[in-house]
Design a protein around this motif. Structure first.
Motif, PDB file in Angstrom:
ATOM      1  N   ALA A   1       0.873  -1.172   0.000  1.00 33.43           N
ATOM      2  CA  ALA A   1       0.000   0.000   0.000  1.00 33.43           C
ATOM      3  C   ALA A   1       0.913   1.226   0.000  1.00 33.43           C
ATOM      4  O   ALA A   1       1.706   1.412   0.921  1.00 33.43           O
ATOM      5  N   VAL A   2       0.820   2.015  -1.052  1.00 29.86           N
ATOM      6  CA  VAL A   2       1.700   3.168  -1.230  1.00 29.86           C
ATOM      7  C   VAL A   2       0.844   4.425  -1.272  1.00 29.86           C
ATOM      8  O   VAL A   2      -0.134   4.487  -2.007  1.00 29.86           O
ATOM      9  N   THR A   3       1.210   5.418  -0.471  1.00 26.56           N
ATOM     10  CA  THR A   3       0.522   6.702  -0.476  1.00 26.56           C
ATOM     11  C   THR A   3       1.557   7.796  -0.697  1.00 26.56           C
ATOM     12  O   THR A   3       2.641   7.754  -0.106  1.00 26.56           O
ATOM     13  N   PHE A   4       1.225   8.750  -1.574  1.00 27.38           N
ATOM     14  CA  PHE A   4       2.156   9.834  -1.853  1.00 27.38           C
ATOM     15  C   PHE A   4       1.388  11.057  -2.336  1.00 27.38           C
ATOM     16  O   PHE A   4       0.193  10.987  -2.628  1.00 27.38           O
ATOM     17  N   GLY A   5       2.080  12.176  -2.398  1.00 28.79           N
ATOM     18  CA  GLY A   5       1.482  13.411  -2.879  1.00 28.79           C
ATOM     19  C   GLY A   5       2.143  13.878  -4.160  1.00 28.79           C
ATOM     20  O   GLY A   5       3.284  13.538  -4.440  1.00 28.79           O
ATOM     21  N   LEU A   6       1.386  14.639  -4.924  1.00 23.82           N
ATOM     22  CA  LEU A   6       1.919  15.299  -6.113  1.00 23.82           C
ATOM     23  C   LEU A   6       1.704  16.788  -5.935  1.00 23.82           C
ATOM     24  O   LEU A   6       0.575  17.235  -5.700  1.00 23.82           O
ATOM     25  N   ARG A   7       2.759  17.541  -6.047  1.00 25.20           N
ATOM     26  CA  ARG A   7       2.705  18.983  -5.808  1.00 25.20           C
ATOM     27  C   ARG A   7       1.853  19.689  -6.857  1.00 25.20           C
ATOM     28  O   ARG A   7       2.034  19.509  -8.040  1.00 25.20           O
ATOM     29  N   ARG A   8       0.903  20.514  -6.359  1.00 26.98           N
ATOM     30  CA  ARG A   8       0.017  21.256  -7.259  1.00 26.98           C
ATOM     31  C   ARG A   8       0.405  22.720  -7.391  1.00 26.98           C
ATOM     32  O   ARG A   8      -0.062  23.399  -8.267  1.00 26.98           O
ATOM     33  N   GLY A   9       1.204  23.221  -6.517  1.00 26.17           N
ATOM     34  CA  GLY A   9       1.594  24.626  -6.578  1.00 26.17           C
ATOM     35  C   GLY A   9       2.011  25.109  -5.214  1.00 26.17           C
ATOM     36  O   GLY A   9       1.864  24.426  -4.204  1.00 26.17           O
ATOM     37  N   PHE A  10       2.493  26.328  -5.176  1.00 26.58           N
ATOM     38  CA  PHE A  10       3.042  26.880  -3.947  1.00 26.58           C
ATOM     39  C   PHE A  10       1.986  27.021  -2.847  1.00 26.58           C
ATOM     40  O   PHE A  10       2.210  26.660  -1.702  1.00 26.58           O
ATOM     41  N   LEU A  11       0.833  27.535  -3.171  1.00 27.99           N
ATOM     42  CA  LEU A  11      -0.193  27.781  -2.158  1.00 27.99           C
ATOM     43  C   LEU A  11      -1.258  26.695  -2.077  1.00 27.99           C
ATOM     44  O   LEU A  11      -2.171  26.789  -1.267  1.00 27.99           O
ATOM     45  N   ARG A  12      -1.163  25.689  -2.898  1.00 36.89           N
ATOM     46  CA  ARG A  12      -2.152  24.621  -2.915  1.00 36.89           C
ATOM     47  C   ARG A  12      -1.569  23.360  -2.300  1.00 36.89           C
ATOM     48  O   ARG A  12      -0.395  23.058  -2.460  1.00 36.89           O
ATOM     49  N   GLY A  13      -2.418  22.606  -1.626  1.00 36.89           N
ATOM     50  CA  GLY A  13      -1.979  21.355  -1.018  1.00 36.89           C
ATOM     51  C   GLY A  13      -1.691  20.293  -2.071  1.00 36.89           C
ATOM     52  O   GLY A  13      -2.156  20.378  -3.209  1.00 36.89           O
ATOM     53  N   ASP A  14      -0.912  19.300  -1.690  1.00 35.10           N
ATOM     54  CA  ASP A  14      -0.578  18.207  -2.599  1.00 35.10           C
ATOM     55  C   ASP A  14      -1.830  17.409  -2.969  1.00 35.10           C
ATOM     56  O   ASP A  14      -2.758  17.284  -2.175  1.00 35.10           O
ATOM     57  N   ARG A  15      -1.824  16.855  -4.157  1.00 38.85           N
ATOM     58  CA  ARG A  15      -2.846  15.899  -4.579  1.00 38.85           C
ATOM     59  C   ARG A  15      -2.400  14.556  -4.029  1.00 38.85           C
ATOM     60  O   ARG A  15      -1.307  14.074  -4.336  1.00 38.85           O
ATOM     61  N   ARG A  16      -3.211  13.926  -3.172  1.00 42.68           N
ATOM     62  CA  ARG A  16      -2.831  12.677  -2.510  1.00 42.68           C
ATOM     63  C   ARG A  16      -3.344  11.479  -3.296  1.00 42.68           C
ATOM     64  O   ARG A  16      -4.485  11.462  -3.763  1.00 42.68           O
ATOM     65  N   ILE A  17      -2.495  10.471  -3.430  1.00 47.82           N
ATOM     66  CA  ILE A  17      -2.803   9.285  -4.220  1.00 47.82           C
ATOM     67  C   ILE A  17      -2.425   8.050  -3.419  1.00 47.82           C
ATOM     68  O   ILE A  17      -1.386   8.023  -2.751  1.00 47.82           O
ATOM     69  N   GLN A  18      -3.273   7.032  -3.502  1.00 47.63           N
ATOM     70  CA  GLN A  18      -2.975   5.744  -2.887  1.00 47.63           C
ATOM     71  C   GLN A  18      -2.980   4.682  -3.974  1.00 47.63           C
ATOM     72  O   GLN A  18      -3.912   4.616  -4.774  1.00 47.63           O
ATOM     73  N   ALA A  19      -1.924   3.882  -4.014  1.00 45.35           N
ATOM     74  CA  ALA A  19      -1.815   2.803  -4.990  1.00 45.35           C
ATOM     75  C   ALA A  19      -1.576   1.499  -4.249  1.00 45.35           C
ATOM     76  O   ALA A  19      -0.853   1.466  -3.251  1.00 45.35           O
ATOM     77  N   ASP A  20      -2.209   0.443  -4.728  1.00 49.94           N
ATOM     78  CA  ASP A  20      -1.983  -0.901  -4.201  1.00 49.94           C
ATOM     79  C   ASP A  20      -1.204  -1.671  -5.255  1.00 49.94           C
ATOM     80  O   ASP A  20      -1.645  -1.807  -6.398  1.00 49.94           O
ATOM     81  N   LEU A  21      -0.025  -2.162  -4.879  1.00 51.80           N
ATOM     82  CA  LEU A  21       0.868  -2.859  -5.797  1.00 51.80           C
ATOM     83  C   LEU A  21       0.990  -4.317  -5.401  1.00 51.80           C
ATOM     84  O   LEU A  21       1.308  -4.623  -4.250  1.00 51.80           O
ATOM     85  N   ASP A  22       0.725  -5.232  -6.331  1.00 50.86           N
ATOM     86  CA  ASP A  22       0.949  -6.658  -6.082  1.00 50.86           C
ATOM     87  C   ASP A  22       2.445  -6.927  -6.120  1.00 50.86           C
ATOM     88  O   ASP A  22       3.190  -6.262  -6.849  1.00 50.86           O
ATOM     89  N   HIS A  23       2.881  -7.919  -5.333  1.00 44.28           N
ATOM     90  CA  HIS A  23       4.302  -8.291  -5.348  1.00 44.28           C
ATOM     91  C   HIS A  23       4.457  -9.766  -5.048  1.00 44.28           C
ATOM     92  O   HIS A  23       3.517 -10.420  -4.581  1.00 44.28           O
ATOM     93  N   ASP A  24       5.633 -10.278  -5.349  1.00 44.06           N
ATOM     94  CA  ASP A  24       5.922 -11.700  -5.121  1.00 44.06           C
ATOM     95  C   ASP A  24       6.866 -11.914  -3.936  1.00 44.06           C
ATOM     96  O   ASP A  24       7.428 -12.982  -3.777  1.00 44.06           O
ATOM     97  N   GLY A  25       7.046 -10.904  -3.123  1.00 44.75           N
ATOM     98  CA  GLY A  25       7.946 -10.985  -1.972  1.00 44.75           C
ATOM     99  C   GLY A  25       9.284 -10.324  -2.227  1.00 44.75           C
ATOM    100  O   GLY A  25       9.986  -9.974  -1.289  1.00 44.75           O
ATOM    101  N   THR A  26       9.649 -10.161  -3.490  1.00 43.30           N
ATOM    102  CA  THR A  26      10.922  -9.522  -3.816  1.00 43.30           C
ATOM    103  C   THR A  26      10.757  -8.340  -4.759  1.00 43.30           C
ATOM    104  O   THR A  26      11.506  -7.385  -4.672  1.00 43.30           O
ATOM    105  N   ALA A  27       9.785  -8.419  -5.676  1.00 43.36           N
ATOM    106  CA  ALA A  27       9.620  -7.363  -6.681  1.00 43.36           C
ATOM    107  C   ALA A  27       8.139  -7.081  -6.923  1.00 43.36           C
ATOM    108  O   ALA A  27       7.281  -7.936  -6.683  1.00 43.36           O
ATOM    109  N   VAL A  28       7.854  -5.893  -7.417  1.00 43.58           N
ATOM    110  CA  VAL A  28       6.489  -5.498  -7.767  1.00 43.58           C
ATOM    111  C   VAL A  28       6.082  -6.251  -9.030  1.00 43.58           C
ATOM    112  O   VAL A  28       6.824  -6.288 -10.007  1.00 43.58           O
ATOM    113  N   THR A  29       4.899  -6.875  -8.997  1.00 47.81           N
ATOM    114  CA  THR A  29       4.433  -7.632 -10.159  1.00 47.81           C
ATOM    115  C   THR A  29       3.333  -6.910 -10.922  1.00 47.81           C
ATOM    116  O   THR A  29       3.009  -7.307 -12.037  1.00 47.81           O
TER     117      THR A  29
END
Length: 138
Positions: free
Chosen positions: A100-128
Motif C-alpha cells: 500500500a503506497v501513499t504519496f502526494g503530487l505537488r500542485r503549486g506553492f499555495l495549494r496542497g498536494d494531490r494525494r494518491i494511494q496505490a496498491d501494488l501486487d508483489h511476489d515478496g521480492t519485486a512489484v508484479t
C-alpha cells in the motif's frame, strides 16, 4: 596489446550501453504530475514500478516527482497491526502480498498536494503489477 584490449572492451561494451541507456531513458520519461488524469497516473506507475525491487519503490517514486511516499507491506502483520486474514477493504486482506503506497503530487506553492494511494501486487521480492489506484480527498 593495448589496441587489442581497447577493441575487446569496445566490442563487449557496445551492446551493454544501449540497454543501460534505454532503461535510464524509460525511467527518466516517467514524471508524475498533479495535472495527470487517473488513467495516465496508473500507466506511469505501472511502467515505473513493475519488476522493481520492493525496497526501491519509495526512491523511484521520489525520483518521479512523488512527495513523501509511504510504503506499507500488507504481507507483514507487524506493519499493518491487523491479524492475518482481516479484511482491509477493496478485496485485500492482511497478509496478502500487496504494497500500500501513499504519496502526494505537488500542485503549486499555495495549494496542497494531490494525494494518491496505490496498491501494488508483489511476489515478496519485486512489484508484479498495479492492483488499484485511488485519488484521495483533500
Amino acid at each position: 596489446m593495448t589496441g587489442r584490449r581497447a577493441l575487446l572492451a569496445a566490442l563487449i561494451g557496445l551492446p551493454l550501453l544501449p540497454l543501460a541507456a534505454e532503461e535510464a531513458a524509460m525511467r527518466a520519461d516517467v514524471t508524475l504530475d498533479a495535472t495527470d488524469g487517473e488513467e495516465r497516473i496508473r500507466d506511469k506507475l505501472a511502467r515505473l514500478l513493475t519488476g522493481q525491487p520492493l525496497d526501491e519503490v519509495a526512491r523511484l517514486l521520489r525520483e518521479a516527482g512523488a512527495r513523501d511516499p509511504g510504503v506499507i507491506d500488507l504481507a507483514r502483520p507487524a506493519e499493518t497491526g491487523a491479524d492475518p486474514g482481516t479484511d482491509l477493504g477493496d478485496g485485500i486482506r492482511a497478509g496478502d502480498p500487496v504494497l500500500a503506497v501513499t504519496f502526494g503530487l505537488r500542485r503549486g506553492f499555495l495549494r496542497g498536494d494531490r494525494r494518491i494511494q496505490a496498491d501494488l501486487d508483489h511476489d515478496g521480492t519485486a512489484v508484479t503489477g498495479l492492483r488499484g489506484l485511488r485519488m484521495l480527498p483533500k
